[in-house]
Design an enzyme around this catalytic site. Structure first.
Site, mmCIF file in Angstrom:
data_model
loop_
_atom_site.group_PDB
_atom_site.id
_atom_site.type_symbol
_atom_site.label_atom_id
_atom_site.label_comp_id
_atom_site.label_asym_id
_atom_site.label_seq_id
_atom_site.Cartn_x
_atom_site.Cartn_y
_atom_site.Cartn_z
ATOM 1 N N SER A 248 0.840 -1.190 0.000
ATOM 2 C CA SER A 248 0.000 0.000 0.000
ATOM 3 C C SER A 248 0.886 1.254 0.000
ATOM 4 C CB SER A 248 -0.962 -0.051 1.185
ATOM 5 O OG SER A 248 -1.972 0.920 1.046
ATOM 6 N N ASP A 474 -9.005 -4.540 -6.005
ATOM 7 C CA ASP A 474 -8.481 -3.748 -4.886
ATOM 8 C C ASP A 474 -9.265 -2.446 -4.753
ATOM 9 O OD1 ASP A 474 -6.924 -2.074 -3.171
ATOM 10 O OD2 ASP A 474 -5.137 -3.239 -3.656
ATOM 11 N N HIS A 504 -7.399 -5.759 -0.723
ATOM 12 C CA HIS A 504 -6.299 -4.797 -0.759
ATOM 13 C C HIS A 504 -4.995 -5.543 -0.529
ATOM 14 C CE1 HIS A 504 -4.240 -1.031 -0.495
ATOM 15 N NE2 HIS A 504 -4.011 -1.107 0.803
#
Length: 535
Positions: A248, A474, A504
């Site tokens: 991320s 995602d 995610h």
């Protein structure tokens, strides 16, 4: 509307993958510690890639870490039990200001590791950043270490609290009681001039509180400075090149590191990739589309289950969820605690549950409890876990750190006119999330520090191949971001593997194809072909 004014900072969602072969070429010039044979560790480039900076004093580049058994995570890190025996912790000293590293001002970066027993097959350290920005690596890595058991055979597993996070000079803007009060008064995005004024007032007061409590630190909280800390960590660990796994926000950090130190890039994986090419408004729209896509997938799945609280999905599902949010705007739901489920907390719970397909059954139960029983316990629990509130009402500093990093990075400052200009676009992107996420683009409106540009420099000519993982479903970092990061890193550097699935992050799905590709890249330097699709 019941309660106090609109709470600006609570509107920000912190703040947030055709069958193909999983095989490819390698980087056979690497020796056992992931660096070319005979290369000695390099000090961080005194000039970075674009800006001349003073050479770092030896006190930083030649320091040795004093490892000792780890204690329990602190409240700023997220609380919880101490790591199992075998984990050890240390502090890395770094300059507060890389533009003036000899001025005596330093901060300590909290670091954790577990040493591998890999013997002759030892490849050095593998450093993790789990995202946020604002997540504590010191607290997260021991909880997730089993996921990387195969990598632990060859690497010391290492993580850290980035500057401004947890126990690395963690930014704190409001007390726990003030954060609680703000969450209890969050009734949703402003819809009248009076609500807009309340929104702006709270935004200004929040920024003023951050300035008062952390003003000297805020100008130095940025992804670029964290990347420089990362290279000092590489040196202190004794690694000639940085082997790195970023997730991320950690992918943005990895891209910036590769840009600043392309010669020091070892074996690197970036999963759930942040788009480095878009401004604040464009990123907000992209994320709004991503969460709407994830919601559609959840609603379709729920519709196939008995007694689905959102009915047949589609517009019926939107109406059910929006109806609940509107009811909460006027009247929060009770819980077994002294806190109510407000509209803002329910919105956070929805976003939180869409991060992982594994959370969908919980979301169904939480919606059923709210809709059928008129209680908000499950949704409140999800929101407070996401917001970093522990069982004693203490908050980790993920919210303040998220603001500090993002606002320190971004140059643009959207105002209310910008929100009104794009509000219809956001609503079109998502009939459920659009309105709130449109207002969240103002998260930095009154922040005392401004970045130089919205788009980070990530071009890394000459760096080794970097494996990028993107997931088709995602919600927080849509697949297109990974495609753009690949192009921005430069030809021959970014290599994209797409996971056709939900959630995610691709590696955390446990998909065999993804895990095998990651292990081959990190353990053998065998990188899959660009364009590979899993499963």
């Amino acid at each position: 509307m019941r309660g106090g004014g609109i709470r600006a900072v609570s509107l920000v969602a912190t703040a947030v993958l055709v069958l193909g072969a999983c095989s490819g070429g390698g980087d056979g010039d690497a020796d056992r510690d992931g660096q070319p044979a005979g290369q000695t560790p390099n000090a961080p480039s005194p000039a970075g890639a674009d800006e001349e900076l003073p050479e770092l004093p030896a006190e930083f580049t030649e320091q040795e870490l004093a490892w000792e058994p780890c204690g329990a995570p602190t409240p700023l890190q997220g609380s919880g039990a101490a790591p199992a025996p075998g984990w050890e912790c240390a502090d890395l000293t770094v300059p507060l200001d890389y533009a003036d590293p000899g001025n005596g001002e330093t901060i300590d970066i909290a670091v954790i590791r577990a040493r591998s027993a890999g013997g002759s097959g030892h490849l050095g350290s593998l450093v993790f950043n789990f995202g946020g920005p604002g997540g504590s690596g010191v607290a997260t890595l021991p909880r997730t270490g089993d996921r990387y058991a195969a990598l632990f055979e060859a690497y010391d597993l290492v993580s850290f609290d980035p500057r401004g996070v947890g126990e690395s000079a963690g930014v704190v803007c409001r007390s726990d009681a003030e954060i609680d009060a703000s969450a209890q008064e969050d009734h949703g995005p402003p819809r009248t001039p009076a609500e807009e004024r309340a929104f702006l007032t709270d935004s200004r007061e929040y920024a003023d509180a951050c300035r008062t409590r952390a003003g000297d630190l805020l100008p130095h909280i940025s992804t670029e400075n964290t990347a420089r800390d990362l290279d000092l960590l590489r040196l202190a660990l004794g690694d000639g090149r940085l082997n790195y796994f970023g997730i991320s926000y950690g992918t943005k950090l990895g891209g910036v590191y590769a840009h600043l130190f392309p010669d020091n890039v070892g074996r690197m994986v970036l999963d759930a990739v942040v788009d480095p090419t878009r401004d604040v408004v464009e990123r907000g729209l992209l994320q709004t589309e991503g969460f709407q896509r994830a919601l559609d997938h959840y609603l379709a799945d729920c519709a196939e289950q008995p007694d689905c609280p959102t009915g047949a999905g589609g517009q019926e599902g939107y109406d059910v969820i929006n109806g609940l949010l509107e009811e909460l705007r006027a009247e929060p739901l009770p819980t077994d605690t002294d806190r109510q489920l407000t509209r803002g907390l329910a919105f956070t719970a929805l976003l939180s549950a869409l991060y992982s397909e594994g959370s969908w059954p919980f979301l169904t139960d939480a919606l059923r409890q709210a809709l059928d029983e008129g209680r908000g316990d499950l949704m409140l629990a999800a929101a407070e876990q996401y917001n970093g509130r522990d069982s004693q009402g203490r908050y980790r500093n993920v919210g303040a750190a998220n603001n500090a990093v993002n606002c320190g990075d971004f140059a643009s400052r959207p105002a209310t006119d910008t929100v009104h200009e794009h509000l219809d676009e956001f609503r079109a992107a998502s009939p459920v999330f659009g309105e709130t996420l449109a207002w969240s683009i103002m998260a930095c409106a009154h922040w005392p520090v401004t970045g130089e540009q919205d788009q980070p420099e990530v071009a890394a000519p000459g760096a080794r191949p970097i494996l990028l993982l993107g997931t088709t479903g995602d919600p927080a970092t849509p697949l297109v971001g990974a495609e753009r990061m690949r192009d921005a890193l430069g030809e021959g550097v970014g290599v994209l593997l797409t996971y056709d699935g939900e959630g995610h992050g691709a590696h955390s799905s446990g998909d065999d194809c993804v895990v095998e590709a990651v292990n081959a890249h990190l353990l053998a330097g065998s990188t899959p072909d660009d364009g590979t699709v899993c499963p």
